[in-house]
Design an enzyme around this catalytic site. Structure first.
Site, PDB file in Angstrom:
ATOM      1  CD  GLU A 294      -0.079  -1.182   3.230  1.00 10.81           C
ATOM      2  OE1 GLU A 294       0.171  -2.078   2.265  1.00 10.81           O
ATOM      3  OE2 GLU A 294       0.525  -1.029   4.533  1.00 10.81           O
ATOM      4  CG  HIS A 318      -5.619  -5.410   1.347  1.00 15.48           C
ATOM      5  ND1 HIS A 318      -6.246  -6.311   2.366  1.00 15.48           N
ATOM      6  CD2 HIS A 318      -4.617  -5.451   1.577  1.00 15.48           C
ATOM      7  CE1 HIS A 318      -5.559  -6.430   3.599  1.00 15.48           C
ATOM      8  NE2 HIS A 318      -4.892  -5.778   2.483  1.00 15.48           N
ATOM      9  CD  GLU A 319      -2.127  -4.021  -0.782  1.00 14.52           C
ATOM     10  OE1 GLU A 319      -2.360  -3.262  -0.195  1.00 14.52           O
ATOM     11  OE2 GLU A 319      -2.251  -4.960  -0.939  1.00 14.52           O
ATOM     12  CG  HIS A 322      -3.406  -1.003   3.780  1.00 17.52           C
ATOM     13  ND1 HIS A 322      -2.999  -1.091   4.640  1.00 17.52           N
ATOM     14  CD2 HIS A 322      -2.962  -2.355   2.970  1.00 17.52           C
ATOM     15  CE1 HIS A 322      -2.473  -2.628   5.130  1.00 17.52           C
ATOM     16  NE2 HIS A 322      -2.528  -3.503   3.847  1.00 17.52           N
ATOM     17  CD  GLU A 341      -1.655  -5.919   6.398  1.00 18.03           C
ATOM     18  OE1 GLU A 341      -3.152  -5.942   5.520  1.00 18.03           O
ATOM     19  OE2 GLU A 341      -0.781  -5.496   5.968  1.00 18.03           O
ATOM     20  CG  ASP A 400       8.780 -12.229   7.209  1.00 18.90           C
ATOM     21  OD1 ASP A 400       6.982 -10.471   7.114  1.00 18.90           O
ATOM     22  OD2 ASP A 400       9.096 -12.719   6.390  1.00 18.90           O
ATOM     23  CE1 TYR A 408      -2.706  -8.675   4.897  1.00 18.27           C
ATOM     24  CE2 TYR A 408      -1.492  -9.466   6.317  1.00 18.27           C
ATOM     25  CZ  TYR A 408      -2.265  -9.171   5.402  1.00 18.27           C
ATOM     26  OH  TYR A 408      -0.805  -8.790   4.702  1.00 18.27           O
TER      27      TYR A 408
HETATM   28  N1  BES Z   1       0.640  -4.900   3.958  1.00 24.86           N
HETATM   29  C1  BES Z   1       0.083  -5.918   3.227  1.00 24.86           C
HETATM   30  C2  BES Z   1       2.140  -6.465   2.481  1.00 24.86           C
HETATM   31  C3  BES Z   1       3.015  -5.938   3.767  1.00 24.86           C
HETATM   32  C4  BES Z   1       2.640  -7.112   5.274  1.00 24.86           C
HETATM   33  C5  BES Z   1       4.959  -6.825   3.377  1.00 24.86           C
HETATM   34  C6  BES Z   1       3.586  -6.719   5.480  1.00 24.86           C
HETATM   35  C7  BES Z   1       5.512  -6.736   4.514  1.00 24.86           C
HETATM   36  C8  BES Z   1       5.189  -6.602   5.976  1.00 24.86           C
HETATM   37  C9  BES Z   1      -0.593  -5.264   2.247  1.00 24.86           C
HETATM   38  O1  BES Z   1      -1.376  -4.833   2.219  1.00 24.86           O
HETATM   39  C10 BES Z   1      -1.257  -7.104   2.237  1.00 24.86           C
HETATM   40  O2  BES Z   1      -1.485  -7.033   2.738  1.00 24.86           O
HETATM   41  N2  BES Z   1      -0.592  -7.988   1.045  1.00 24.86           N
HETATM   42  C11 BES Z   1      -1.693  -9.063   0.632  1.00 24.86           C
HETATM   43  C12 BES Z   1      -3.108  -8.905  -0.332  1.00 24.86           C
HETATM   44  C13 BES Z   1      -3.642  -8.578   0.571  1.00 24.86           C
HETATM   45  C14 BES Z   1      -5.212  -8.760  -0.491  1.00 24.86           C
HETATM   46  C15 BES Z   1      -4.385  -9.669   1.976  1.00 24.86           C
HETATM   47  C16 BES Z   1      -0.597 -10.108  -0.081  1.00 24.86           C
HETATM   48  O3  BES Z   1       0.589  -9.463  -0.499  1.00 24.86           O
HETATM   49  O4  BES Z   1      -0.844 -10.841  -0.075  1.00 24.86           O
HETATM   50 ZN    ZN Z   2      -3.011  -5.182   3.665  1.00 27.66          ZN
END
Ligand code: BES
Ligand code: ZN
Length: 627
Positions: A294, A318-319, A322, A341, A400, A408
């Site tokens: 995002e 989703h993005e 954010h 999330e 991580d 989520y």
């Molecule tokens: N912000 C996240 C991606 C992220 C989270 C990167 C933590 C690094 C550390 C992004 O908004 C996200 O959640 N992406 C998901 C897709 C979403 C539709 C659930 C993904 O990348 O799968």
């Molecule tokens: Zn996200």
């Protein structure tokens, strides 16, 4: 002087919302264990980058000029860095400053401590990135979709920004930024900011180069500072929306994202004005490790959502969401990641309902619920119940380690329980107020609990008990008042699954006009007892191995591994080597590794070849699985 500043600020800013003082005081006490910074002594307020992208050496080099706000007695400022080559530090006038790079921690990197002369308000760090810079991926032309030009992109969340620029890399230390990026002439730079020079400017004495300038005037957490450089084209989608992508991808992307302008409108109708000006999407080359990121004004997205039928655009919802939950109101520490999330998944589903109706939204919720159940079960089986709580203590761990479906889907489920308990109208008014009260602020879990109690529950103990706020946030597992989503469409899918298991041939199943989500449900419901003959019959009829829909193909390939369905192995190998989205890549290698013999051999062989093409984020998680 101090008095004058104070006076101006309070005279000009809007009256602080009464219901936000106590939560803000709580949030201000947050300690971020993932940053070396001591913001109470000296904090970075603005980052000004002047960097050159060197595609031969695969480094960014130049300067980061940091504007500081310091306590009167501050003698030093501490920055976060990781695997950076620090070449020198000066004050604003160019006079050298003393600095020391501390010992490097494998997770946090190394603190860069700079001695400050009395009253110093700026430090300029001259530096280069290195081949250990985790945030950046430098792609050779053959690793891009267009195959003609190299490409560079960054990924900052959670704590990778420090590996491409030295700053205080904590989500509670918001910073504005500006940048000048010099690139080879054939390429274009884009950033998560206002693009001041869309076509670039000539660089004196360097005819082979161009410079691009950017500014982000809103204070953002540093994990949202983002850059990409490549042969990038643009197509407008609406008045304030558009899409950037490699030339070969941009038409398909523009078609896939036709509804994005409407999405912004739907989001605003729900929770108030979009505060970032433009909303554009950058579709990256296939190795982008996430589905989406995002980055403000410029969402980064994987090309694996370009299904050709707009069926995977909930990722854009989703993005976009954010832009409120995460970018406006930001988790203060990575322990509070669920605030980003969970709120976003809830908001995403509301956007999907608004634009595409209740049935589609219910299907998406049901798929999410199924993933949540699987994740909780997995952690419980692995004896890690603590990772199923919304708030988790990540001190000493990598952020991580807290990344899963829990923040989520459990986060969103919690908000749905609140919505259901107080009613949608009240909950929507509360959420809109929440985004306003804490706009451009960072939030902790405790501060949220306080805000919820002050501004929604208002001391109604019965209501609080009914929701079971603390259990949702601090306890492992899923509270019993979770709302199990229901989808009529999926009931019909399940009936077809039952018919198939009962012996019906695939040709007899009623699958006309099924959407991607219905196919996902169908594949999710396949029993463990599936035989190879049944796999063959399904593939003959529905051509899953040849699917161009990444979500459908992914679920099919998981089944193919589970049942050792040989004919899908070429498709599996192609999928593993043609994109690098971690959500798809890691589970497939893990499943292969659970098959001693052929599976492990295939995992090792394919990974040996594919690893160098994956982003560091994907490598790090596959390394844990394969080696
Ligand atoms: N912000 C996240 C991606 C992220 C989270 C990167 C933590 C690094 C550390 C992004 O908004 C996200 O959640 N992406 C998901 C897709 C979403 C539709 C659930 C993904 O990348 O799968
Ligand atoms: Zn996200």
């Amino acid at each position: 002087m101090a008095f004058a500043v104070l006076f101006t600020v309070s005279a000009c800013s809007p009256k602080p919302d009464e219901g936000s003082a106590a939560p803000l005081a709580i949030a201000a006490k947050a300690v971020d264990h993932h940053s070396y910074a001591k913001p109470l002594e000296a904090r970075v307020r603005h980052v000004d980058l002047d960097l050159t992208a060197d595609f031969d050496r695969k480094i960014l080099s130049g300067t980061a000029a940091l504007s500081l706000e310091t306590e009167p007695d501050a003698r030093q400022v501490i920055l976060d860095t990781k695997a950076l080559n620090i070449l020198g530090v000066t004050d604003a006038a160019g006079a050298p400053l003393k600095y020391a790079l501390g010992k490097s921690d494998p997770i946090l990197g190394a603190p860069l401590t700079i001695e400050l002369p009395q009253g110093a308000q700026k430090v300029i760090v001259r530096y280069e990135t290195t081949n250990k810079t985790e945030a950046l991926q430098w792609l050779s032309p053959s690793q891009t979709a267009g195959k003609q030009h190299p490409f560079l992109f960054s990924q900052g969340q959670a704590i990778l920004t420090r590996s491409w620029l030295p700053t205080q890399d904590s989500p509670a230390i918001r910073q504005t930024y500006s940048a000048r990026i010099v690139t080879p002439r054939a390429l274009k730079a884009v950033m998560s900011a206002d693009m001041l020079t869309p076509d670039g400017e000539d660089v004196i004495d360097a005819p082979g180069k161009k410079a691009y300038r950017f500014k982000m005037d809103e204070a953002i957490p540093p994990y949202l500072i983002a850059i990409a450089v490549g042969e990038i084209d643009f197509r407008p989608l609406g008045k304030r929306t558009g899409v950037y992508a490699e030339k070969v991808t941009v038409e398909a992307a523009a078609d896939e994202f036709v509804d994005v302008e409407k999405m912004v409108g739907a989001a605003e109708k729900l929770y108030g004005p979009y505060r970032w000006g433009r909303y554009d999407i950058l579709v990256l080359p296939p190795s982008f490790p996430y589905g989406g990121m995002e980055n403000p004004r410029l969402t980064f997205a994987t090309p694996t959502i370009l299904a050709g039928d707009r069926s995977l655009v909930s990722l854009v919802a989703h993005e976009l969401a954010h832009s409120w939950s995460g970018n406006l109101v930001t988790n203060a520490t990575w322990n509070d990641f669920w605030l980003n999330e969970g709120f976003t998944v809830y908001f995403e589903n509301r956007i999907m309902e608004e634009l595409y109706g209740k049935d589609r939204a219910a299907m998406l919720r049901t798929l999410g619920y199924q993933d949540l159940q699987d994740t909780v079960k997995g952690y419980m089986d692995d004896k890690h119940p603590e990772l199923t709580a919304l708030y988790i203590d990540l001190k000493g761990k990598h952020p991580d380690d807290g990344f899963s479906e829990i923040p989520y889907e459990k986060g969103a489920s919690f908000l749905r329980v609140i919505e259901d308990t107080v009613g949608r109208r009240r909950f929507d008014a509360y959420l809109k107020g929440y985004f306003n009260r804490y706009a451009f602020k960072s939030m902790t879990t405790d501060a949220f609990i306080e805000d919820l109690s002050e501004n929604l529950l208002k001391g109604d103990k019965a209501l609080e008990d009914k929701i079971n706020v603390r259990a949702w946030i601090y306890d492992p597992g899923l509270p019993t008042n979770i709302i199990v989503p229901k989808s009529d469409a999926f009931d019909k899918v399940d009936a077809q699954v039952a018919a198939f298991i009962g012996g019906a041939a695939p040709a007899e199943l009623q699958t006309t006009d099924w959407t991607t989500q219905e196919w996902q449900r169908f594949l999710n419901q396949m029993p463990e007892t599936l035989t190879v003959d049944q796999m063959v019959s399904l593939d003959d009829r529905f051509k899953f191995s040849a699917s161009h829909n990444s979500e459908i193909l992914f679920l099919w390939l998981k089944l193919a591994i589970a049942h050792h369905y040989e004919p899908a192995m070429p498709a599996l190998e192609t999928f593993l080597t043609s994109q690098g989205r971690r959500k798809f890549i890691t589970p497939l290698y893990r499943d292969l590794m659970e098959r001693p013999g052929w599976g492990q051999a295939m995992a090792r062989r394919v990974y040996a070849e594919a690893r160098s093409g994956y982003h560091e984020v994907t490598r790090a998680s596959v390394d844990k699985v394969v080696n």
